[in-house]
Write a protein that holds these residues in place. Sequence first.
Motif, PDB file in Angstrom:
ATOM      1  N   ARG A 187       0.850  -1.201   0.000  1.00 15.76           N
ATOM      2  CA  ARG A 187       0.000   0.000   0.000  1.00 15.76           C
ATOM      3  C   ARG A 187       0.877   1.240   0.000  1.00 15.76           C
ATOM      4  O   ARG A 187       1.823   1.344   0.778  1.00 15.76           O
ATOM      5  N   PHE A 188       0.546   2.189  -0.870  1.00 21.30           N
ATOM      6  CA  PHE A 188       1.260   3.462  -0.891  1.00 21.30           C
ATOM      7  C   PHE A 188       0.772   4.280   0.309  1.00 21.30           C
ATOM      8  O   PHE A 188      -0.425   4.484   0.470  1.00 21.30           O
ATOM      9  N   ALA A 189       1.688   4.742   1.118  1.00 16.88           N
ATOM     10  CA  ALA A 189       1.296   5.384   2.377  1.00 16.88           C
ATOM     11  C   ALA A 189       1.334   6.905   2.296  1.00 16.88           C
ATOM     12  O   ALA A 189       1.202   7.591   3.301  1.00 16.88           O
ATOM     13  N   GLY A 190       1.502   7.456   1.106  1.00 16.47           N
ATOM     14  CA  GLY A 190       1.537   8.917   0.989  1.00 16.47           C
ATOM     15  C   GLY A 190       2.941   9.437   1.159  1.00 16.47           C
ATOM     16  O   GLY A 190       3.854   8.716   1.574  1.00 16.47           O
ATOM     17  N   GLU A 191       3.117  10.716   0.814  1.00 10.60           N
ATOM     18  CA  GLU A 191       4.474  11.253   0.831  1.00 10.60           C
ATOM     19  C   GLU A 191       4.800  12.021   2.097  1.00 10.60           C
ATOM     20  O   GLU A 191       5.953  12.246   2.415  1.00 10.60           O
ATOM     21  N   SER A 192       3.776  12.456   2.841  1.00  5.85           N
ATOM     22  CA  SER A 192       4.075  13.169   4.085  1.00  5.85           C
ATOM     23  C   SER A 192       4.076  12.192   5.249  1.00  5.85           C
ATOM     24  O   SER A 192       3.357  11.184   5.244  1.00  5.85           O
ATOM     25  N   PHE A 193       4.883  12.513   6.232  1.00 10.94           N
ATOM     26  CA  PHE A 193       4.997  11.629   7.394  1.00 10.94           C
ATOM     27  C   PHE A 193       3.665  11.535   8.130  1.00 10.94           C
ATOM     28  O   PHE A 193       3.293  10.481   8.650  1.00 10.94           O
ATOM     29  N   ALA A 194       2.902  12.654   8.122  1.00 11.94           N
ATOM     30  CA  ALA A 194       1.597  12.661   8.787  1.00 11.94           C
ATOM     31  C   ALA A 194       0.661  11.642   8.132  1.00 11.94           C
ATOM     32  O   ALA A 194      -0.007  10.858   8.814  1.00 11.94           O
ATOM     33  N   ASP A 195       0.633  11.635   6.788  1.00 12.28           N
ATOM     34  CA  ASP A 195      -0.202  10.652   6.060  1.00 12.28           C
ATOM     35  C   ASP A 195       0.229   9.230   6.400  1.00 12.28           C
ATOM     36  O   ASP A 195      -0.593   8.339   6.586  1.00 12.28           O
ATOM     37  N   GLN A 196       1.537   9.071   6.458  1.00  5.79           N
ATOM     38  CA  GLN A 196       2.078   7.733   6.681  1.00  5.79           C
ATOM     39  C   GLN A 196       1.682   7.203   8.064  1.00  5.79           C
ATOM     40  O   GLN A 196       1.242   6.073   8.204  1.00  5.79           O
ATOM     41  N   THR A 197       1.828   8.052   9.079  1.00  9.53           N
ATOM     42  CA  THR A 197       1.474   7.585  10.428  1.00  9.53           C
ATOM     43  C   THR A 197      -0.040   7.365  10.532  1.00  9.53           C
ATOM     44  O   THR A 197      -0.488   6.477  11.248  1.00  9.53           O
ATOM     45  N   THR A 247      -1.287   2.460  -5.013  1.00  3.67           N
ATOM     46  CA  THR A 247       0.149   2.249  -5.237  1.00  3.67           C
ATOM     47  C   THR A 247       0.456   2.229  -6.725  1.00  3.67           C
ATOM     48  O   THR A 247       1.394   2.863  -7.201  1.00  3.67           O
ATOM     49  N   VAL A 248      -0.389   1.492  -7.467  1.00  3.53           N
ATOM     50  CA  VAL A 248      -0.194   1.404  -8.911  1.00  3.53           C
ATOM     51  C   VAL A 248      -0.368   2.780  -9.542  1.00  3.53           C
ATOM     52  O   VAL A 248       0.441   3.205 -10.372  1.00  3.53           O
ATOM     53  N   MET A 249      -1.408   3.510  -9.104  1.00  2.00           N
ATOM     54  CA  MET A 249      -1.666   4.838  -9.670  1.00  2.00           C
ATOM     55  C   MET A 249      -0.489   5.773  -9.424  1.00  2.00           C
ATOM     56  O   MET A 249      -0.069   6.513 -10.306  1.00  2.00           O
ATOM     57  N   PHE A 250       0.037   5.747  -8.208  1.00  2.00           N
ATOM     58  CA  PHE A 250       1.165   6.609  -7.873  1.00  2.00           C
ATOM     59  C   PHE A 250       2.381   6.281  -8.754  1.00  2.00           C
ATOM     60  O   PHE A 250       3.024   7.167  -9.314  1.00  2.00           O
ATOM     61  N   SER A 251       2.646   5.003  -8.913  1.00  2.00           N
ATOM     62  CA  SER A 251       3.791   4.598  -9.724  1.00  2.00           C
ATOM     63  C   SER A 251       3.601   5.006 -11.182  1.00  2.00           C
ATOM     64  O   SER A 251       4.521   5.518 -11.828  1.00  2.00           O
ATOM     65  N   GLU A 252       2.390   4.798 -11.695  1.00  2.00           N
ATOM     66  CA  GLU A 252       2.070   5.201 -13.086  1.00  2.00           C
ATOM     67  C   GLU A 252       2.242   6.711 -13.250  1.00  2.00           C
ATOM     68  O   GLU A 252       2.722   7.184 -14.271  1.00  2.00           O
ATOM     69  N   LYS A 253       1.812   7.441 -12.231  1.00  2.00           N
ATOM     70  CA  LYS A 253       1.859   8.900 -12.304  1.00  2.00           C
ATOM     71  C   LYS A 253       3.303   9.382 -12.478  1.00  2.00           C
ATOM     72  O   LYS A 253       3.595  10.240 -13.306  1.00  2.00           O
ATOM     73  N   ILE A 254       4.216   8.796 -11.689  1.00  2.00           N
ATOM     74  CA  ILE A 254       5.622   9.208 -11.788  1.00  2.00           C
ATOM     75  C   ILE A 254       6.174   8.879 -13.176  1.00  2.00           C
ATOM     76  O   ILE A 254       6.831   9.710 -13.814  1.00  2.00           O
ATOM     77  N   LEU A 255       5.857   7.677 -13.663  1.00  2.00           N
ATOM     78  CA  LEU A 255       6.370   7.276 -14.975  1.00  2.00           C
ATOM     79  C   LEU A 255       5.779   8.160 -16.073  1.00  2.00           C
ATOM     80  O   LEU A 255       6.466   8.524 -17.031  1.00  2.00           O
TER      81      LEU A 255
END
Lengths: 251, 904
Positions: free
Chosen positions: B227-237, B558-566
């Motif tokens: 699971r993609f946990a987001g880019e900010s530490f707040a999102d992740q926690t 997770t897939v969407m995030f990876s696709e977005k970067i590519l």
Amino acid sequence: MNPEFYPAGPAVLIERNVRTLVIADPHFGVEADLHRRGLHFQSGTASRLSRLLTIIEESDPDYLVVLGDLKHMIPYVTYQEKNEVPIVLKKIREKTEFRLAPGNHDTGLEKYLLKDELLPVNGAVIDGCGYMHGHTIPASELAGKLILCGHHHPVVNIYDEVGCSLRGTPGYLLAEIDNAAVDLPETPAATRVLLVPAFYELAGGMDVRLIPGNKISPLAKAIRTDTAEVFLKDGTYVDTWEDLTPDPEDT
Amino acid sequence: MTAAIEELRESLHPKIREALDKRGFDEFSEIQMRAVPKLIRGDNAILIAPTGTGKTESALLPIFHRMLTEPHPPGFTTLYITPLRSLNRDMMNRLEWWGKELGLRISVRHGDTTQNDRRKQATHPPDLLITTPESLQAMMMGKVLRKHLAGVRFIVIDEIHELAGSKRGAQLCVGLERIMELSGEVQRIGISATVGNPDVIGQFLCGKRPYTIVQVPVAKTLDLTVRFAGESFADQTKLIEKCIDSHTSTLVFTNTRSVAEAIGHALRERGDIDVHHGSLSREMRVDAEDRFRAGLTRGMISTSSMELGIDIGQIDHVVQFNSPREVARLIQRTGRAGHQLHATSKGTVLATGFDDCIESMVIVRKAMENEPENVRPHINASDVIANQIAALAVERGEIAIKKIEEIFSRSYCFADAGPLIREVIAQMEKHYLIRTESDMVITKARARRYLSQNLSMIADEKKSVVFDVVSRKPVGTLDESFVISWISSGAVFVARGQMWRVLDIDEDRIMVEPAKNAKGELPSWEGEQIPVPFTVAMEAGQLRRLHNFDGYHADERTVMFSEKILAEMKKNRSIVATDKVIVLEDADEGVVINLCGGHKVNEALGRVLSILLSARYGTAVGIETNAYRILLRLPKFLRAPDVDEVLCSLEPEHIEAILTLALKKTALYKWKLVQVAKKFGAIDADADYEKISINRLLDLFDGTVIEKEAFRELFFSNMDVEHARLVVQMIRDHGMETATSRLSIIGAEGLFTGRDVIVPPGEDQAIIASVKHRIDEQDIILACMHCKNWKSRTKVGRAPDTPQCPVCGARLIAVLKPYDEKMYLAMKKKNKSTEEREAEARMIRNANMVLSSGKKAIIALAGRGVGPEAAARILNTFATGDAFYREILKAERKFVQTHRFWSD
């Protein structure tokens, strides 16, 4: 006078009327002390001595002057030194005349030396140049001369745009000194010191940037930095002391 | 109760059956069903099964049976060896009950054991002793304990996969053979997690003796998601909290202590989570374990400290924060969930960035398809040989070299050590640890003290706390050998991905402040680094190339995030580095090489490239690497195409030799060398290094077996030469292409996992570079010798290639030193003195040289004491590049050795 540099020592040969080969701080017998400090290595005396004898052969001097700290342990003579120092001296004498400007590590060495071999602690003039170990104030007869001394173990660090490209390579520091700071009478010609790097290859060494003004010796404090110049052990001119590329962290 | 279960019960001693009844055991797990009969028969065996399926009992029930039924001599009948003290304690708690029921005496012996207990063990040896490999080494030093060891009949090694790949394991390998010298052959049992090569574990345990492997695969019981946990530490926690809230008990694994601390801090207010890692005191850890077991906390944030089988009760869900980096690690960690016979283990990997997402997907796929990494034992580690020879010498006073060779040859790790053993003995003799006499090794006075300081092969040296005086907080700890080889006042080093400057060092603290400007030699210290293997990084590259995320168990986000970067890469027209493309990008600080090679390949290639670049251009090169990129810090004039050229000209068969050269001056190498030298008795654990150049001292090891071992270990643990060679071969065969570009968003993603500066290989380049710099900075005066009406002060570096007089247009320009200025003014005089006329002739000669040779003449004439004659000689050599500067140096040296210079 003409100096000739022997980087394998490091050693320097001074030629005027006679040829004087100069080395500083060989620290023969250091391994006994290392052993006490938890570093267990075989004696390096044989290889250190053969390095010295090779240079004596190559340079064919009239004298060898050792600028102090011929032996290592303070304040007594170790078993290793008792065994090795007489051999070292004998081999040197077989090749050339020998003088010692006694250093702070040379305690107890007198009895192994011949009558004329020991120079005064405050240095002596031989063939127009001053020679001393460098931990004391120089004798007044050294005023206005070029004084060669040991004791400081000078090394050079070279920095470039990205980082330190050469660390701790032995080097020489040449500079005028302030006569008054070491109780020397004023002289028409400036008194100069040439700090000779240690012959002892495991010496920690002191960055030439840090020597002037350092409390390591009265001479270091008396150095006039605007006249100081830095050379490598083969005589390569690095730069003036003031223009040395500084340690990037100090800027 | 089925017939098979009944049969198994019947095969056990009546006391054991009684105890099983008392406990209400009416069922056996698969591993127990399969292992017990073989072990009763006396087979050596490796047992592999998921955590919590009664592996320990499957090994111990048959041993208990044999202890109760077979006569055995006095002493420790069974040794139970684990890698950790905490596991020992846990095991003791579990076995105490069995001991009481069966009338067997069970005891623990390790570093924390009290003197009183030790004495008891010596006077009344327990039947089963739980211990660590290091305590075993210590026990063999004592006469009485050696007598008890002679009674050993069974040896169990728990978590053997943890030991097999380390020098501790290599030492244990010999340790086992030393026990055999006392006890004769015994039954050997290893309990292991899933590994790719169980056969090697078997050989590691048994040498050439026969053994069987009993394996119950873990993978079929795993249920993993990324699971993609987001880019900010707040999102992740927040997501971690969600995971904790949706299960009864959750174990959260992080890769480093600092991240565990940070998450623990963020969630502290909830009051139902605890943090658990190796730096916490034992009391705090035991407390946290107790609270979790009792259900008082729902979440435990931990590092690898919770990875091994310490029993903390039921776990529903394992969360791995960030990619676990290794497949075996993920399997082991997730295996902690579902602690009962039939449940599946549920795990979630929370990924936080592009690299992290892709890598997590690859590792999860490999875990689900049961593709863990291989365990690689250290073969012929000569420091282990030295350590065990010293141990044998102390144990026996004197021992025949033939006997030593025989003992080593029985173990897997040293089966073909051959002549290496004599080489090691000769080296140890040089450091006065032992002496030899007609093919006997004889102990020396120092050896016993050495041994008590070197019982362990773990580099568990004295640690120095690094303390940041600005934030008034500890930053971490450094190993002593790292400190002595590199850290002095004023030194700058990297730890925790940040640069620190040393202010002061006292007994055991290093006071530092954050370094701003750091350029110097930057040794790095990343004690907790877990390398990503080549295979994982390459598959991540393949995933970048194919964009096909099916079968990778990732959620939609997770897939969407990876696709977005590519997609963004594509939009920026950036080239994506994949398993078939290496992309070199120009960044402000230097060149980023995007290479999906994993840490060890990138480390190896990064160092090879930097040494070649530093040799060619005489500059120091800074290097930082991670699994997907290498940053080379370079001077401005070196760009991506220059690096590409070097990369493409590499020959696979040269890699190792270049690397050996490259490593020699690094902090990493010196640190290893000190560690190895300590094991050879050359350097005491508490040696005093003051007043000595440790670097020059280390030169004394040139060409010795100590140096060889330092390199062997570096190539084994830190660099992957084999795959680096493969990458270079692929570049040559066009299985991999290179491309250059400007910095992309993927290239700019975090670096900073390993950092170092590679210095030019010879002193020569460094000196020449420094002389170039000095001459470039030299003040000169360009003066027209035609009209004698123009002069201009500048620096050599700024002087034009062919200077011209702006007044009269002539190209007859002399290059003068600042102190010549007065003399130049005199040139306009009608009546010149003899001295002035000589000077004029010199200046005209000088200007003619500049006219014909341009900038080269300007450079030569700027040398210290280099006059027209000397300059002419330099120019006549037609030397260029470094050779040209070498000629200038020669001329300067000559000047220094002449009377004019020393005039007195």
